[in-house]
Design a protein around this motif. Sequence first.
Motif, PDB file in Angstrom:
ATOM      1  N   ALA A 467       0.841  -1.193   0.000  1.00  0.00           N
ATOM      2  CA  ALA A 467       0.000   0.000   0.000  1.00  0.00           C
ATOM      3  C   ALA A 467       0.878   1.245   0.000  1.00  0.00           C
ATOM      4  CB  ALA A 467      -0.917  -0.005   1.221  1.00  0.00           C
ATOM      5  N   TYR A 468       0.355   2.338  -0.480  1.00  0.00           N
ATOM      6  CA  TYR A 468       1.080   3.601  -0.451  1.00  0.00           C
ATOM      7  C   TYR A 468       1.247   4.099   0.984  1.00  0.00           C
ATOM      8  CZ  TYR A 468       0.456   4.164  -5.509  1.00  0.00           C
ATOM      9  OH  TYR A 468       0.488   3.997  -6.870  1.00  0.00           O
ATOM     10  N   SER A 469       2.332   4.816   1.236  1.00  0.00           N
ATOM     11  CA  SER A 469       2.578   5.534   2.508  1.00  0.00           C
ATOM     12  C   SER A 469       2.392   4.620   3.719  1.00  0.00           C
ATOM     13  CB  SER A 469       1.659   6.756   2.617  1.00  0.00           C
ATOM     14  OG  SER A 469       1.783   7.593   1.501  1.00  0.00           O
ATOM     15  N   SER A 470       2.872   3.394   3.635  1.00  0.00           N
ATOM     16  CA  SER A 470       2.677   2.419   4.715  1.00  0.00           C
ATOM     17  C   SER A 470       4.034   1.952   5.250  1.00  0.00           C
ATOM     18  CB  SER A 470       1.884   1.212   4.210  1.00  0.00           C
ATOM     19  OG  SER A 470       0.600   1.618   3.780  1.00  0.00           O
ATOM     20  N   ASN A 471       4.036   1.584   6.547  1.00  0.00           N
ATOM     21  CA  ASN A 471       5.252   1.118   7.214  1.00  0.00           C
ATOM     22  C   ASN A 471       5.298  -0.407   7.212  1.00  0.00           C
ATOM     23  OD1 ASN A 471       6.122   3.742   7.960  1.00  0.00           O
ATOM     24  ND2 ASN A 471       4.698   3.710   9.679  1.00  0.00           N
ATOM     25  N   TYR A 472       6.486  -0.949   6.981  1.00  0.00           N
ATOM     26  CA  TYR A 472       6.681  -2.389   6.988  1.00  0.00           C
ATOM     27  C   TYR A 472       7.990  -2.721   7.694  1.00  0.00           C
ATOM     28  CZ  TYR A 472       2.975  -2.449   3.501  1.00  0.00           C
ATOM     29  OH  TYR A 472       1.787  -2.285   2.851  1.00  0.00           O
ATOM     30  N   TYR A 473       8.090  -3.979   8.168  1.00  0.00           N
ATOM     31  CA  TYR A 473       9.275  -4.450   8.892  1.00  0.00           C
ATOM     32  C   TYR A 473       9.739  -5.754   8.260  1.00  0.00           C
ATOM     33  CZ  TYR A 473       7.778  -1.014  12.303  1.00  0.00           C
ATOM     34  OH  TYR A 473       7.402   0.165  12.907  1.00  0.00           O
ATOM     35  N   LEU A 474      11.044  -5.846   8.055  1.00  0.00           N
ATOM     36  CA  LEU A 474      11.613  -6.947   7.301  1.00  0.00           C
ATOM     37  C   LEU A 474      12.797  -7.531   8.065  1.00  0.00           C
ATOM     38  CD1 LEU A 474      11.358  -8.164   4.315  1.00  0.00           C
ATOM     39  CD2 LEU A 474      13.273  -6.667   3.774  1.00  0.00           C
ATOM     40  N   ARG A 475      12.942  -8.869   8.040  1.00  0.00           N
ATOM     41  CA  ARG A 475      14.110  -9.516   8.624  1.00  0.00           C
ATOM     42  C   ARG A 475      14.410 -10.788   7.853  1.00  0.00           C
ATOM     43  NH1 ARG A 475      11.761 -11.608  14.523  1.00  0.00           N
ATOM     44  NH2 ARG A 475      10.310 -13.187  13.729  1.00  0.00           N
ATOM     45  N   VAL A 476      15.686 -11.237   7.916  1.00  0.00           N
ATOM     46  CA  VAL A 476      16.109 -12.402   7.153  1.00  0.00           C
ATOM     47  C   VAL A 476      17.056 -13.238   8.008  1.00  0.00           C
ATOM     48  CG1 VAL A 476      18.105 -11.256   6.107  1.00  0.00           C
ATOM     49  CG2 VAL A 476      16.995 -13.137   4.894  1.00  0.00           C
ATOM     50  N   ARG A 477      17.082 -14.539   7.704  1.00  0.00           N
ATOM     51  CA  ARG A 477      17.905 -15.474   8.465  1.00  0.00           C
ATOM     52  C   ARG A 477      18.479 -16.511   7.510  1.00  0.00           C
ATOM     53  NH1 ARG A 477      15.497 -18.090  14.079  1.00  0.00           N
ATOM     54  NH2 ARG A 477      17.474 -18.450  15.124  1.00  0.00           N
ATOM     55  N   GLY A 478      19.746 -16.886   7.729  1.00  0.00           N
ATOM     56  CA  GLY A 478      20.376 -17.885   6.879  1.00  0.00           C
ATOM     57  C   GLY A 478      20.188 -19.285   7.422  1.00  0.00           C
ATOM     58  N   GLU A 479      20.291 -20.269   6.532  1.00  0.00           N
ATOM     59  CA  GLU A 479      20.166 -21.668   6.936  1.00  0.00           C
ATOM     60  C   GLU A 479      21.176 -22.493   6.152  1.00  0.00           C
ATOM     61  OE1 GLU A 479      16.682 -24.909   7.976  1.00  0.00           O
ATOM     62  OE2 GLU A 479      16.211 -23.184   6.702  1.00  0.00           O
ATOM     63  N   GLY A 480      21.999 -23.280   6.874  1.00  0.00           N
ATOM     64  CA  GLY A 480      23.019 -24.098   6.237  1.00  0.00           C
ATOM     65  C   GLY A 480      23.029 -25.503   6.786  1.00  0.00           C
ATOM     66  N   GLU A 481      24.139 -26.208   6.601  1.00  0.00           N
ATOM     67  CA  GLU A 481      24.244 -27.604   7.023  1.00  0.00           C
ATOM     68  C   GLU A 481      24.060 -27.759   8.525  1.00  0.00           C
ATOM     69  OE1 GLU A 481      27.283 -29.447   3.678  1.00  0.00           O
ATOM     70  OE2 GLU A 481      27.972 -29.120   5.721  1.00  0.00           O
ATOM     71  N   LEU A 482      24.513 -26.769   9.295  1.00  0.00           N
ATOM     72  CA  LEU A 482      24.427 -26.871  10.754  1.00  0.00           C
ATOM     73  C   LEU A 482      23.208 -26.177  11.313  1.00  0.00           C
ATOM     74  CD1 LEU A 482      28.152 -26.400  11.773  1.00  0.00           C
ATOM     75  CD2 LEU A 482      26.854 -28.502  11.569  1.00  0.00           C
ATOM     76  N   GLY A 483      22.283 -25.799  10.446  1.00  0.00           N
ATOM     77  CA  GLY A 483      21.039 -25.198  10.921  1.00  0.00           C
ATOM     78  C   GLY A 483      20.960 -23.710  10.637  1.00  0.00           C
ATOM     79  N   LEU A 484      20.055 -23.054  11.340  1.00  0.00           N
ATOM     80  CA  LEU A 484      19.793 -21.634  11.130  1.00  0.00           C
ATOM     81  C   LEU A 484      20.872 -20.778  11.767  1.00  0.00           C
ATOM     82  CD1 LEU A 484      15.982 -21.669  11.934  1.00  0.00           C
ATOM     83  CD2 LEU A 484      16.969 -21.102   9.713  1.00  0.00           C
ATOM     84  N   SER A 485      21.043 -19.572  11.250  1.00  0.00           N
ATOM     85  CA  SER A 485      21.919 -18.607  11.905  1.00  0.00           C
ATOM     86  C   SER A 485      21.400 -18.360  13.320  1.00  0.00           C
ATOM     87  CB  SER A 485      21.965 -17.299  11.120  1.00  0.00           C
ATOM     88  OG  SER A 485      20.665 -16.796  10.881  1.00  0.00           O
ATOM     89  N   PRO A 486      22.282 -18.031  14.264  1.00  0.00           N
ATOM     90  CA  PRO A 486      21.869 -17.930  15.664  1.00  0.00           C
ATOM     91  C   PRO A 486      20.751 -16.929  15.913  1.00  0.00           C
ATOM     92  CG  PRO A 486      24.257 -17.932  15.473  1.00  0.00           C
ATOM     93  CD  PRO A 486      23.720 -17.808  14.088  1.00  0.00           C
ATOM     94  N   GLU A 487      20.641 -15.914  15.057  1.00  0.00           N
ATOM     95  CA  GLU A 487      19.625 -14.899  15.285  1.00  0.00           C
ATOM     96  C   GLU A 487      19.223 -14.269  13.956  1.00  0.00           C
ATOM     97  OE1 GLU A 487      23.289 -12.192  16.931  1.00  0.00           O
ATOM     98  OE2 GLU A 487      21.365 -12.072  17.926  1.00  0.00           O
ATOM     99  N   TRP A 488      18.081 -13.567  13.985  1.00  0.00           N
ATOM    100  CA  TRP A 488      17.613 -12.850  12.811  1.00  0.00           C
ATOM    101  C   TRP A 488      18.526 -11.657  12.543  1.00  0.00           C
ATOM    102  CZ3 TRP A 488      13.793 -14.564   9.682  1.00  0.00           C
ATOM    103  CH2 TRP A 488      12.913 -15.512  10.185  1.00  0.00           C
ATOM    104  N   SER A 489      18.472 -11.164  11.305  1.00  0.00           N
ATOM    105  CA  SER A 489      19.160  -9.923  10.968  1.00  0.00           C
ATOM    106  C   SER A 489      18.548  -8.777  11.774  1.00  0.00           C
ATOM    107  CB  SER A 489      18.997  -9.627   9.476  1.00  0.00           C
ATOM    108  OG  SER A 489      17.623  -9.362   9.180  1.00  0.00           O
ATOM    109  N   TYR A 490      19.252  -7.655  11.805  1.00  0.00           N
ATOM    110  CA  TYR A 490      18.645  -6.462  12.358  1.00  0.00           C
ATOM    111  C   TYR A 490      17.433  -6.101  11.501  1.00  0.00           C
ATOM    112  CZ  TYR A 490      22.840  -5.981  15.177  1.00  0.00           C
ATOM    113  OH  TYR A 490      23.845  -6.209  16.069  1.00  0.00           O
ATOM    114  N   ILE A 491      16.390  -5.633  12.130  1.00  0.00           N
ATOM    115  CA  ILE A 491      15.142  -5.360  11.420  1.00  0.00           C
ATOM    116  C   ILE A 491      15.310  -4.144  10.515  1.00  0.00           C
ATOM    117  CG2 ILE A 491      12.734  -4.675  11.709  1.00  0.00           C
ATOM    118  CD1 ILE A 491      12.747  -6.238  14.351  1.00  0.00           C
ATOM    119  N   SER A 492      14.870  -4.284   9.276  1.00  0.00           N
ATOM    120  CA  SER A 492      14.829  -3.160   8.346  1.00  0.00           C
ATOM    121  C   SER A 492      13.388  -2.672   8.267  1.00  0.00           C
ATOM    122  CB  SER A 492      15.323  -3.592   6.961  1.00  0.00           C
ATOM    123  OG  SER A 492      15.138  -2.557   6.023  1.00  0.00           O
ATOM    124  N   ASN A 493      13.140  -1.490   8.806  1.00  0.00           N
ATOM    125  CA  ASN A 493      11.798  -0.921   8.693  1.00  0.00           C
ATOM    126  C   ASN A 493      11.825   0.147   7.601  1.00  0.00           C
ATOM    127  OD1 ASN A 493      13.314   0.679  10.817  1.00  0.00           O
ATOM    128  ND2 ASN A 493      11.559   2.034  10.452  1.00  0.00           N
TER     129      ASN A 493
END
Length: 691
Positions: A467-493
């Motif tokens: 939507a126009y003029s709207s706020n959103y929050y985004l985060r990403v996490r990696g996953e490899g042979e030993l599982g997920l990264s210990p924590e999410w990325s810093y949030i990008s709003n």
Amino acid sequence: MKYYLMLIVVIWHFNLTAQTITGRVIDDTETGVPYHNVQLYITPNVYSSVTDTNGYFVINLTEIKEETLPKDYTISNNYPNPFNPKTRIDFSLPQTSKIKVEIFNSIGQNVGNTIEKEMQAGNNYIDLELNGLPNGVYFARINVNDRYNVVRKMMLLYGSQHLSTSACSDEQTLSKALTLSHIDSVVVSAGLIRRKKFNNLPDLTGNQLNLGDLRLSIACPGLSYVAYSGKNYRTIQIGSQCWLRENLNVGTMINSSLSQNSNSTIEKYCYNNNVSNCESYGGLYSFGEALYYVTDISGVKGICPSGWHVPNSTEFSKLKATVEDNSYSLLKLKEGLGTNTSGFSALYSGRYSSGFFNSEDFSAGFWTQSGNIYTFSVSSSHIQTISQNENVFYSVRCLKGERPGRQTIIYPPQNATYVPLLPMVKWKKDKNAASYWLQLSSNSSFNGLILDQRGIVDTFLTIGPFAYSSNYYLRVRGEGELGLSPEWSYISNFTTVNPPTIGVPCPGAESVVYEGRIYHTIKIGNTCWFKENLDIGEMIPSSQTQTNNTIIEKYCYNNVAANCTEYGGLYQWKEAMQYSSPTLQGVKGICPDGWKIATRTNIDEIVNCANNKFSSILATGSNETGFSAKLGGYSYSGFSGIGSSTRIWSDFGFSPDGSLVVFLLKIDNTASNWYNDGGGANSVRCVKPAL
């Protein structure tokens, strides 16, 4: 006159006979885990211990300590003492204070209801009655303002003196308490290395409780052993790293009088040319042999099993950092010289150099990809890094790929504004991530996800529309042979673009006269558009190819000139561009001076502006945008689409003969970016930035 016994409190320590809890912490192989911290939680207290060399621990629950009160406070001994069954304690307070009283028996069990009350400044007292409790010694622990503890030793003796009280007595009756303690949890930890919480433990119903074996997995998740060259190697998880727990012992033993060479056989030395030493300590290898003579050493497998590699210096440094400053002790395994808390088990395996075996039971060294070694020695208090050469032979310890680290979002950046409605999210690539997990929400707590997509193999993803003029929050996490990264990325709003200004002529350029025809304009967002498709040039039959000459050439739908007047001309892409190459600044092409062929950004803007109601608000339906897109069709191996669609060229060339177009379809009200090769002929709209 009533007599009060007043006493200024000094510091005393009462070590009561404690309830005892024992147990043992073991690993995956049922071996005791030494020197791990053990914390036992029984609300509201926490008790601590450390496992011994065999993994056993002992926790004594109760130690009541008395602390010094400020000199203006006084708390009397109880009187009478002995008592039957009621006694009194007097308080002299300089200010209003919070008082808490707990009663313990001689083995440290709380045997009464806790008394908590606020007392005014001046003289006060509390009467305690221990009905139903057996004869014996009891302790009253008195806490003042959640800061100071004092202890009073009391003797309950039935048949002894009874406290005489008036009707206004501040009497508190203590009922007999259960001699049962509920254990909330036990937490076993070793600094930054590992931590595990144990729940659902038995209650303490007497003076002693043995919790038995508490299994603490120190192996890599789902990978306790690695079978390699006829031997099972145990694994060890230290922080985010997965290591083999033993030195590598692979290859054919050769006598130290012979040289290890680049051939089809892995060759090793055994300390003192004794094969049993290889079984105990692993083989000794030259740098070249360890890397199996590979010249490109980045992430090299070397003589390690498939999926494992010879570690680099950075990875060894990370191992040191994970086990904190005490790494020398935590990684070593030698009686009296190391705790081996990590489980890394760095045996003193010695080396071979200058024609001699030496340093057995004194030092150990491990090759890195750079040719340096990390050494452990009796004489040093730290792990050292030393440069070596082909004439020195050391141990090899293999490392598996690490878990992904914390991801970094590149776009949109933190607090970004004016983000498009269909943005392409980008983040940094992590070498240890095979895929990524992306979440999008309209709130920072990520409740009610808008997007929750896992298994993304690229480092980018187009999301939306928003939507126009709207706020959103985004985060990403990696996953490899030993599982997920210990924590999410810093949030990008981020905040999306404002709604475009539509439906009005471009200020200062309401109309343009070009080659004898008037073109009206319309402002959409930050762009001025021609309101009509361009109609310029000389009509040629569709059987002929438009060519690079001094004449602008056009097709008219069905080769009827009146259709050019109504819908504009149809141009092949090269003709529209006047055979210019696309640039970041845009191309004039067949447009008038000061105007240009629409760019890809212009095309995206008009698609976003349409807001999923394309035919209606862009075409001559409701035409809310004023874009006035008559559905004049196109030419591609014949004319098609009049009355149902229109295609408009951009200057974006994805191939020598093709470009990106906007495709407006009347039937299902859709608009999209559409790739079309230059052999087709489409409409042209001229644009320029709005003032």
